[in-house]
Enzyme design. Structure first.
Site, PDB file in Angstrom:
ATOM      1  N   TRP A 111       0.825  -1.214   0.000  1.00  0.00           N
ATOM      2  CA  TRP A 111       0.000   0.000   0.000  1.00  0.00           C
ATOM      3  C   TRP A 111       0.852   1.253   0.000  1.00  0.00           C
ATOM      4  CZ3 TRP A 111      -4.326  -0.797  -2.070  1.00  0.00           C
ATOM      5  CH2 TRP A 111      -4.973  -2.014  -1.891  1.00  0.00           C
ATOM      6  N   ASP A 185      -1.496   6.615   6.362  1.00  0.00           N
ATOM      7  CA  ASP A 185      -2.583   5.775   5.849  1.00  0.00           C
ATOM      8  C   ASP A 185      -2.855   4.717   6.919  1.00  0.00           C
ATOM      9  OD1 ASP A 185      -4.216   3.909   4.678  1.00  0.00           O
ATOM     10  OD2 ASP A 185      -2.946   3.536   2.936  1.00  0.00           O
ATOM     11  N   LYS A 209     -12.977  -1.513   6.692  1.00  0.00           N
ATOM     12  CA  LYS A 209     -12.319  -2.580   7.463  1.00  0.00           C
ATOM     13  C   LYS A 209     -12.797  -2.512   8.913  1.00  0.00           C
ATOM     14  CE  LYS A 209      -8.658  -1.894   4.221  1.00  0.00           C
ATOM     15  NZ  LYS A 209      -8.852  -3.084   3.410  1.00  0.00           N
TER      16      LYS A 209
HETATM   17  N1  PMP Z   1      -4.443   1.543   2.124  1.00  0.00           N
HETATM   18  C1  PMP Z   1      -4.539   0.406   2.823  1.00  0.00           C
HETATM   19  C2  PMP Z   1      -3.663   0.213   4.019  1.00  0.00           C
HETATM   20  C3  PMP Z   1      -5.437  -0.576   2.429  1.00  0.00           C
HETATM   21  O1  PMP Z   1      -5.523  -1.718   3.121  1.00  0.00           O
HETATM   22  C4  PMP Z   1      -6.256  -0.367   1.296  1.00  0.00           C
HETATM   23  C5  PMP Z   1      -7.279  -1.359   0.828  1.00  0.00           C
HETATM   24  N2  PMP Z   1      -7.155  -2.634   1.224  1.00  0.00           N
HETATM   25  C6  PMP Z   1      -6.105   0.815   0.597  1.00  0.00           C
HETATM   26  C7  PMP Z   1      -5.203   1.765   1.039  1.00  0.00           C
HETATM   27  C8  PMP Z   1      -6.919   1.104  -0.615  1.00  0.00           C
HETATM   28  O2  PMP Z   1      -8.210   1.413  -0.247  1.00  0.00           O
HETATM   29  P1  PMP Z   1      -9.375   1.611  -1.301  1.00  0.00           P
HETATM   30  O3  PMP Z   1      -9.585   0.318  -1.996  1.00  0.00           O
HETATM   31  O4  PMP Z   1     -10.524   2.026  -0.439  1.00  0.00           O
HETATM   32  O5  PMP Z   1      -8.964   2.691  -2.232  1.00  0.00           O
END
Ligand code: PMP
Length: 383
Positions: A111, A185, A209
């Protein structure tokens, strides 16, 4: 089966059952007003009371200081990867547009890697540290980070959902000699532990989540960071616009906010974030202990940064090596047996392979106990 299956999905993820039941009750008629939440005007008094309570409860739960705005946005974590640089990399007061705006990223998994890639469209990106060479299994010590001299911000992902690496505490940039705001994040562990706000400039998290359904993204933005958006930043994603309009610059994701509000109330009823943290410690300790004690399963993340929310693990093959391929007969048998017991969605992320159990706030201890029992039982069936 007496209870619903235990859902170990990484997000969208399991929700508290009482929240789903409440939402079902409210579906046609919220609070006797004759409308379901999806049918309400976002500017009407009913929805205004929903969003105001949600924001109050969240501020209370996470002890968000007054100098932080809480924004209910859309676009998800990946949207924020662009929204953050567009909001923080514009001209500073009294200066022309800087020619080359610098940002720093610490890579601890997939991520943060994606975040750095997206930011490159808007600014220079310096990778200050990375654990890529070690298959994302350790946290680079902040003392070794190569921060640039004046970055606009430093980005970390405080819990890497795929590889299961979590910062046990946030880095103190000031102690590292860096004045830039820290951008965090925290999508996959928000509300599972307190936030050290004195170290944060911006924090963001998709709700899907720990906080509710997909479609709502929470952004926490320190007041002094509202004035440096790039001119190209879309108005609907401009933090200042969103803040000045109480998250109503355009139509917010009303139903998702209502659901998140029910989750906030549920967390309060459980004893708040402190209770969630204790539960997360209990669940993750049990699961890692079972994995570590076994000769069939393995998790190789350093003990000091193992995630309390996302527990990736591998089954070993007959040669003792981890079986990455989900289609391998042993992995397939493991997943089929789990499903038959009502233990769902244990397959790992495609970029990591193997298995992963996501054990967010709404996963009860009993769910983890059922998984641990299954780990033992399955191991006994193997040669
Ligand atoms: N950051 C993290 C730590 C994530 O776990 C995720 C999705 N699993 C995201 C960003 C991306 O999120 P989204 O699909 O809502 O854009």
């Amino acid at each position: 089966m007496q209870h619903r299956p235990y859902n170990f999905a990484p997000g969208p993820a399991t929700m508290p059952e009482s929240v789903l039941t409440q939402a079902a009750r409210d579906m046609l008629d919220w609070n006797g007003c004759g409308m379901g939440v999806m049918e309400m005007s976002h500017r009407g008094k009913e929805f205004t009371s929903i969003i105001e309570k949600a924001e109050r409860d969240l501020r209370d739960l996470l002890a968000v200081p007054a100098e932080f705005h809480i924004l209910f946005m859309q676009g998800g974590g990946l949207g924020e990867n662009a929204i953050v640089p567009m909001n923080l990399c514009g001209p500073l007061a009294g200066t022309a547009q800087a020619a080359e705006v610098q940002t720093d990223f610490v890579i601890t998994g997939g991520w943060s890697q994606k975040s750095a890639k997206e930011a490159r469209k808007y600014a220079q990106v310096n990778v200050a540290a990375s654990n890529e060479g070690n298959q994302h299994r350790h946290l680079p010590d902040p003392a070794t980070w190569q921060l640039s001299s004046q970055p606009r911000y430093v980005h970390i992902c405080s819990n890497e959902t795929v590889f299961g690496v979590e910062f046990p505490s946030l880095p103190d940039l000031k102690a590292l000699g860096c004045d830039a705001p820290l951008v965090v994040d925290c999508s996959s562990h928000i509300a599972s532990r307190p936030v050290e706000w004195d170290k944060v400039g911006v924090a963001f998290a998709g709700a899907q989540k720990n906080l509710g359904p997909a479609g709502v993204t929470l952004a926490f933005v320190r007041d002094d960071l509202l004035n440096q958006a790039m001119p190209i930043c879309p108005s609907a994603f401009n933090y200042k616009n969103v803040a000045n309009n109480q998250s109503m610059y355009n139509t917010p994701p009303t139903f998702g906010i209502y659901m998140a509000g029910l989750v906030f109330q549920w967390i309060k009823d459980q004893g708040g974030v402190a209770a969630m943290e204790q539960l997360a410690i209990a669940k993750s300790t049990r699961l890692y202990a079972a994995i570590d004690a076994s000769s069939l399963y393995e998790n190789k993340v350093d003990a000091n940064c193992r995630s309390r929310m996302n527990v990736p693990f591998f089954l070993r093959g007959d040669d003792g090596l981890p079986l990455l391929d989900a289609e391998h007969p042993r992995n397939a048998a493991f997943l089929a047996g789990a499903k038959a017991r009502g233990l769902l969605n244990l397959k790992g992320h495609k970029s990591a392979g193997g298995m992963r159990a996501s054990i967010y706030n709404a996963m009860p201890l009993e769910g983890v106990d059922a998984l641990v029992t299954y780990l033992h039982d399955f191991e006994r069936t193997q040669p």
